[in-house]
Scaffold this motif. Structure first.
Motif, PDB file in Angstrom:
ATOM      1  N   TYR A 214     -29.829-113.253  40.418  1.00 52.21           N
ATOM      2  CA  TYR A 214     -30.626-113.647  39.075  1.00 52.21           C
ATOM      3  C   TYR A 214     -29.782-114.629  38.323  1.00 52.21           C
ATOM      4  O   TYR A 214     -29.970-115.719  38.079  1.00 52.21           O
ATOM      5  N   GLY A 240     -33.726-111.607  42.657  1.00 59.10           N
ATOM      6  CA  GLY A 240     -33.716-112.030  41.106  1.00 59.10           C
ATOM      7  C   GLY A 240     -33.988-113.623  40.975  1.00 59.10           C
ATOM      8  O   GLY A 240     -33.860-113.936  39.731  1.00 59.10           O
ATOM      9  N   LEU A 243     -36.903-114.854  38.756  1.00 61.67           N
ATOM     10  CA  LEU A 243     -37.059-114.506  37.472  1.00 61.67           C
ATOM     11  C   LEU A 243     -35.736-115.397  36.651  1.00 61.67           C
ATOM     12  O   LEU A 243     -36.255-115.783  35.497  1.00 61.67           O
ATOM     13  N   ASN A 264     -40.007-107.549  43.632  1.00 65.19           N
ATOM     14  CA  ASN A 264     -39.069-107.185  42.830  1.00 65.19           C
ATOM     15  C   ASN A 264     -39.800-106.780  41.505  1.00 65.19           C
ATOM     16  O   ASN A 264     -40.651-107.497  41.038  1.00 65.19           O
ATOM     17  N   ASN A 265     -39.656-105.574  41.075  1.00 65.83           N
ATOM     18  CA  ASN A 265     -40.421-104.985  39.841  1.00 65.83           C
ATOM     19  C   ASN A 265     -40.292-105.772  38.484  1.00 65.83           C
ATOM     20  O   ASN A 265     -40.997-105.886  37.790  1.00 65.83           O
ATOM     21  N   GLY A 266     -39.057-106.123  38.325  1.00 69.59           N
ATOM     22  CA  GLY A 266     -38.951-107.178  37.302  1.00 69.59           C
ATOM     23  C   GLY A 266     -39.445-108.321  37.236  1.00 69.59           C
ATOM     24  O   GLY A 266     -40.168-108.737  36.173  1.00 69.59           O
ATOM     25  N   LYS A 269     -43.372-107.668  36.673  1.00 68.32           N
ATOM     26  CA  LYS A 269     -43.620-107.212  35.172  1.00 68.32           C
ATOM     27  C   LYS A 269     -43.814-108.495  34.577  1.00 68.32           C
ATOM     28  O   LYS A 269     -44.663-108.873  33.661  1.00 68.32           O
ATOM     29  N   LYS A 270     -42.843-109.683  34.747  1.00 69.06           N
ATOM     30  CA  LYS A 270     -42.971-110.965  34.136  1.00 69.06           C
ATOM     31  C   LYS A 270     -44.110-111.558  34.439  1.00 69.06           C
ATOM     32  O   LYS A 270     -44.586-112.330  33.720  1.00 69.06           O
ATOM     33  N   THR A 329     -44.934-100.242  35.492  1.00 68.60           N
ATOM     34  CA  THR A 329     -44.220-100.425  34.210  1.00 68.60           C
ATOM     35  C   THR A 329     -43.431 -99.291  33.994  1.00 68.60           C
ATOM     36  O   THR A 329     -42.653 -99.350  32.786  1.00 68.60           O
ATOM     37  N   ASP A 333     -36.704-102.391  36.051  1.00 73.31           N
ATOM     38  CA  ASP A 333     -36.846-103.805  36.630  1.00 73.31           C
ATOM     39  C   ASP A 333     -36.194-103.868  38.079  1.00 73.31           C
ATOM     40  O   ASP A 333     -36.461-104.629  38.841  1.00 73.31           O
ATOM     41  N   SER A 334     -35.146-103.092  38.302  1.00 72.08           N
ATOM     42  CA  SER A 334     -34.315-103.315  39.527  1.00 72.08           C
ATOM     43  C   SER A 334     -35.102-102.519  40.712  1.00 72.08           C
ATOM     44  O   SER A 334     -34.590-102.881  41.909  1.00 72.08           O
TER      45      SER A 334
END
Length: 352
Positions: A214, A240, A243, A264-266, A269-270, A329, A333-334
């Motif tokens: 990231y 990452g 993001l 990736n969950n982060g 979400k974004k 949610t 995020d990881s």
């Protein structure tokens, strides 16, 4: 004389019985020891060597945790697991595999940090009867018993095809690759480049190896934005990196463009947050449960079952149509969306 002879005979019989008892007792001890060892082998108790090739991003950490989760489900078959960590370094990985050979493991599971450099030490392992399972990355040599991965060429190709379609076959794009020299990154870019080469109006104006990281991607994209007033799309291998790219665009007050990514969950979400503002993406997935699958493969090999040498699994895709199915949610995020771990294991893994 007769009395003495009788006592002598009795004494002799006692001595013989004692000696016989000691001898049989010793033999039974050896039998127990030998039979115990044999029984362990018959039960399929194996010593596993697992090389944590890199722990520098959450994907590689979760893949390692998926492996540990599978270990828990197979305790009846496993005598011991010896873990080593190679930190993304080829020389350290070779030394770690040498160490696993010395410790007499039955199988070595590793993700090659080089498609060529590990060949001699893996061949040495095989020469000593140790099974070799390659996890999530290829080798150019046949010094392994089974490879468990997805088709990274198709991974790169899928994202590139989506991006070209979004741009109607023309535009200036930037590309973000993974760790230089690892077959995963090379294969993904090869697949993407084949697509881009078919469209002369698609111009790659900047590229970087951002290591699926990231922070590094954020810095690289920031520099690319400064040098390029026009960027129409981002092809990213994920991790990452996408993001980081989004945040660089936002920091530079640049309009978000179509970007490829990973599960990736982060990021998911974004994406969910921004899609109402017109942000478009696709998440091509290389599941972390490959760590689980590698242990299953290793145990099958040790039990003499038929195992495919090259287990190249298809990639899956998260799109606008199925995003809600994968985004979590309630999880960190990881976290990575394609997992075999329980939610409790996930929370324990990423709580820090």
């Amino acid at each position: 004389m007769k009395k003495c002879s009788s006592w002598g005979l009795v004494l002799l019989l006692v001595i013989c019985m004692v000696l016989s008892g000691c001898s049989s007792s010793g033999m039974r001890a050896n039998e127990v020891k030998n039979n115990g060892t044999q029984t362990t082998k018959n039960k399929g108790k194996y010593k596993i060597g697992y090389d944590i090739y890199f722990a520098g991003n959450t994907w590689s950490v979760q893949m390692y945790k998926e492996f540990q989760s599978e270990v828990k489900r197979n305790q009846d078959k496993i005598e011991d697991v010896i873990y080593v960590e190679s930190e993304g370094k080829v020389d350290k990985q070779i030394a770690n595999i040498e160490d696993l050979i010395t410790k007499g493991v039955d199988v070595i599971i590793t993700t090659p940090n080089s498609p060529t450099a590990l060949a001699p030490v893996l061949k040495k392992a095989q020469g000593k009867g140790i099974k070799v399972v390659l996890l999530a990355a290829k080798s150019e040599y046949e010094t392994f018993d089974s490879l468990v991965t997805v088709n990274d060429y198709d991974f790169g190709k899928a994202g590139a095809q989506w991006l070209v379609k979004q741009l109607d076959g023309k535009g200036k794009i930037i590309t973000l690759n993974g760790i230089a020299g690892i077959s995963v990154s090379d294969e993904r870019w090869k697949g993407a480049k084949e697509v881009f080469d078919k469209y002369p109006d698609i111009k790659v104006v900047a590229s970087a190896n951002a290591d699926w990281d990231y922070a590094k991607a954020k810095l690289e994209v920031s520099n690319m934005l400064s040098a390029n007033p026009q960027i129409d799309g981002v092809w990213s291998q994920g991790g990452g990196m996408t993001l980081g790219a989004i945040e660089s665009f936002q920091a530079a007050n640049r309009t978000l463009v179509p970007m490829t990514s990973e599960d990736n969950n982060g990021f998911l979400k974004k994406w969910q947050e921004l899609r109402s503002k017109g942000f478009k993406s696709i998440a091509v997935a290389k599941p972390t449960w490959l760590g689980s699958e590698a242990l299953k493969t290793a145990l099958n090999l040790l039990e003499g079952k038929n195992v495919e040498k090259n287990q190249i699994l298809p990639v899956s895709q998260i799109t606008e149509d199925n995003l809600e199915k994968f985004v979590r949610t309630d999880l960190p995020d990881s976290f990575w969306a394609n997992s075999r771990m329980s939610d409790q294991e996930v929370k324990e893994t990423f709580s820090k």
